[in-house]
Motif scaffolding. Structure first.
Motif, short mmCIF file in Angstrom:
data_model
loop_
_atom_site.label_atom_id
_atom_site.label_comp_id
_atom_site.label_asym_id
_atom_site.label_seq_id
_atom_site.Cartn_x
_atom_site.Cartn_y
_atom_site.Cartn_z
N UNK A 135 52.66 40.02 42.78
CA UNK A 135 53.46 40.26 41.61
C UNK A 135 54.77 39.61 41.54
N UNK A 136 55.20 39.14 40.32
CA UNK A 136 56.46 38.55 40.25
C UNK A 136 57.76 39.41 39.96
N UNK A 137 57.61 40.56 39.97
CA UNK A 137 58.55 41.64 39.83
C UNK A 137 59.56 41.68 41.08
N UNK A 138 60.88 41.93 40.53
CA UNK A 138 61.81 41.88 41.73
C UNK A 138 61.87 43.53 41.84
N UNK A 139 61.48 43.91 43.21
CA UNK A 139 61.59 45.48 43.61
C UNK A 139 62.84 45.69 44.77
N UNK A 140 63.61 46.43 44.33
CA UNK A 140 64.64 46.75 45.21
C UNK A 140 64.64 48.13 45.69
N UNK A 141 65.07 48.24 47.05
CA UNK A 141 65.32 49.52 47.46
C UNK A 141 66.36 50.37 46.83
N UNK A 142 66.10 51.76 46.66
CA UNK A 142 67.23 52.80 46.33
C UNK A 142 67.90 53.41 47.52
N UNK A 178 65.88 56.25 49.13
CA UNK A 178 65.63 57.28 48.55
C UNK A 178 64.46 56.79 47.23
N UNK A 179 64.04 55.85 47.41
CA UNK A 179 63.06 55.44 46.22
C UNK A 179 63.27 53.66 46.23
N UNK A 180 62.58 53.14 44.99
CA UNK A 180 62.61 51.88 44.80
C UNK A 180 62.60 51.62 43.20
N UNK A 237 54.96 51.37 46.42
CA UNK A 237 56.36 51.59 47.32
C UNK A 237 56.54 53.19 47.78
N UNK A 238 55.83 54.08 47.09
CA UNK A 238 55.85 55.53 47.73
C UNK A 238 54.95 55.50 48.61
N UNK A 260 61.84 52.97 37.80
CA UNK A 260 62.03 53.33 39.38
C UNK A 260 61.32 54.44 39.65
N UNK A 261 61.31 54.67 40.84
CA UNK A 261 60.54 56.08 41.29
C UNK A 261 61.87 56.42 42.52
N UNK A 262 61.88 57.81 42.35
CA UNK A 262 62.80 58.41 43.47
C UNK A 262 61.85 59.47 44.07
N UNK A 263 62.27 59.67 45.44
CA UNK A 263 61.33 60.53 46.04
C UNK A 263 62.26 61.44 47.21
N UNK A 264 61.65 62.41 47.49
CA UNK A 264 62.24 63.27 48.62
C UNK A 264 61.14 63.72 49.45
N UNK A 265 61.52 63.75 51.00
CA UNK A 265 60.60 63.77 52.21
C UNK A 265 60.57 65.33 52.33
#
Length: 372
Positions: free
Chosen positions: A185-192, A252-254, A305-306, A274-279
């Motif tokens: 993909x051509x999207x820019x994905x950055x870590x949170x 914490x996500x992407x 990413x998740x 975006x997506x935010x997660x918790x373990x």
């Protein structure tokens, strides 16, 4: 709701620090054992109670005899400590409410959690009495617009007391250790992470406000805040050391951006999704606490990413509450990620409306970030 209670000799008071420790000892076998020792569990609760999110917004409530309530100002444990018949906690939260299309108002609501009755006092009406008193306190004394909770005992108990059940679907994704993202993909994905979390949350809030102003029906939303996310992430740290040899989670996500960076000067349109997660190491799950997507394509990228994060920490399942199914291609995306849509039988979202007689209200963004 009736103002007459079954136990007229009982009162509901805010616990002092020593009494709060007693409530933690009471609930340890239900919520701390066997992963944490009782000392670790009490320490965890003390740390969380002094977090920025809780320091001014958190209260522990205990149902006790009216006669023994005179001792509740004591700050030390002694022989006159009152017997606790039932207990719970509340968190004050900011909420936005639509007044009319194009007009919203910020109000206060309360989350009710950690309802617990010691085994010897169960089935005697104490929890019912406590909830009725608390309902009146929040409604009249604290001037709350509404209260909400997540029922672990089914829909009937809280429905009888005035809390209305709301939608409670979730998607569960089975984690495949052999998963790899095959499509480019051509999207820019950055870590949170801790450095950009606040900026993303602030931008999300601005977008939420604009979205809420477009709604025609009376609706409520509990705003995401950085302290609330920090509280969730801090809670995770207590269990990480028992689960994996890897370090504590640092991501914490992407997010997907229209350019490769995010800072305080960017406007919210630059944040595409975006997506935010918790373990959740106790249940071996990656919980999606906040999710924003514009399309099934973006959803797929975020879920990838998740999936990588879950594999990294050897978690077996990814859980997303109340998804907008239009953002998923049911026949493709969910199956590819081994996902199924189910009705939750636990943590059932329930809301009691206090503002006026009309309780026909929509609960927007009923996602995991507002659960405590």
């Amino acid at each position: 709701m009736s103002s007459r209670f079954e136990h007229q000799d009982l009162v509901l008071v805010e616990a002092n620090p020593e009494q709060a420790k007693i409530t933690n000892r009471n609930s340890y076998m239900s919520w701390g054992y066997p992963v944490l020792t009782i000392g670790e569990y009490i320490k965890r609760e003390e740390i969380l109670a002094n977090n920025e999110f809780t320091s001014e917004n958190f209260k522990v409530w205990i149902l006790i005899s009216r006669k023994s309530s005179v001792n509740c100002n004591s700050t030390t444990l002694n022989d006159t400590e009152p017997e606790i018949f039932s207990q719970c906690e509340t968190f004050k939260r900011k909420t936005l409410i639509t007044l009319s299309p194009g007009q919203i108002k910020e109000e206060i609501c309360y989350c009710i959690t950690a309802l617990f009755t010691p085994p010897k006092y169960r089935h005697k009406g104490y929890a019912t009495t406590m909830m009725k008193i608390l309902d009146n306190k929040l409604r009249y004394e604290y001037k709350a617009t509404y209260s909400y909770l997540y029922s672990e005992i089914g829909p009937d108990f809280y429905s009888r007391l005035g809390w209305k059940i709301f939608a409670h679907k979730e998607i569960r994704f089975k984690v495949d250790g052999k998963f790899s993202a095959t499509s480019r993909n051509s999207e820019t994905i950055v870590a949170i992470n801790q450095y950009n979390l606040e900026s993303i949350v602030n931008k999300d809030c601005e977008i939420i406000k604009k979205e809420l102003m477009k709604l025609n029906k009376k609706s409520v939303v509990i705003l995401p805040t950085k302290p609330a996310f920090d509280w969730l992430f801090q809670k995770t740290k207590f269990y990480s050391k028992f689960h994996s040899d890897t370090d504590d989670p640092r991501l914490f996500g992407a997010m997907i951006l229209k350019n490769g960076f995010v800072n305080e000067n960017d406007n919210e349109e630059m944040l595409k999704g975006f997506i935010m997660w918790n373990h959740d190491f106790k249940e071996n799950e990656l919980l999606i606490v906040r999710f924003r997507s514009e399309s099934p394509y973006m959803t797929r990228l975020l879920l990838q990413q998740a999936m990588h994060e879950a594999i990294k920490f050897q978690l077996t399942q990814i859980v997303l509450w109340n998804p907008d199914l239009k953002l998923f291609s049911i026949s493709e995306d969910i199956n590819i990620f081994n996902g199924i849509v189910v009705e939750r039988t636990e943590s059932l979202p329930s809301l009691a409306w206090y503002a006026d007689d009309d309780d026909d209200v929509d609960w927007i963004l009923n996602e995991k970030y507002i659960w405590v």
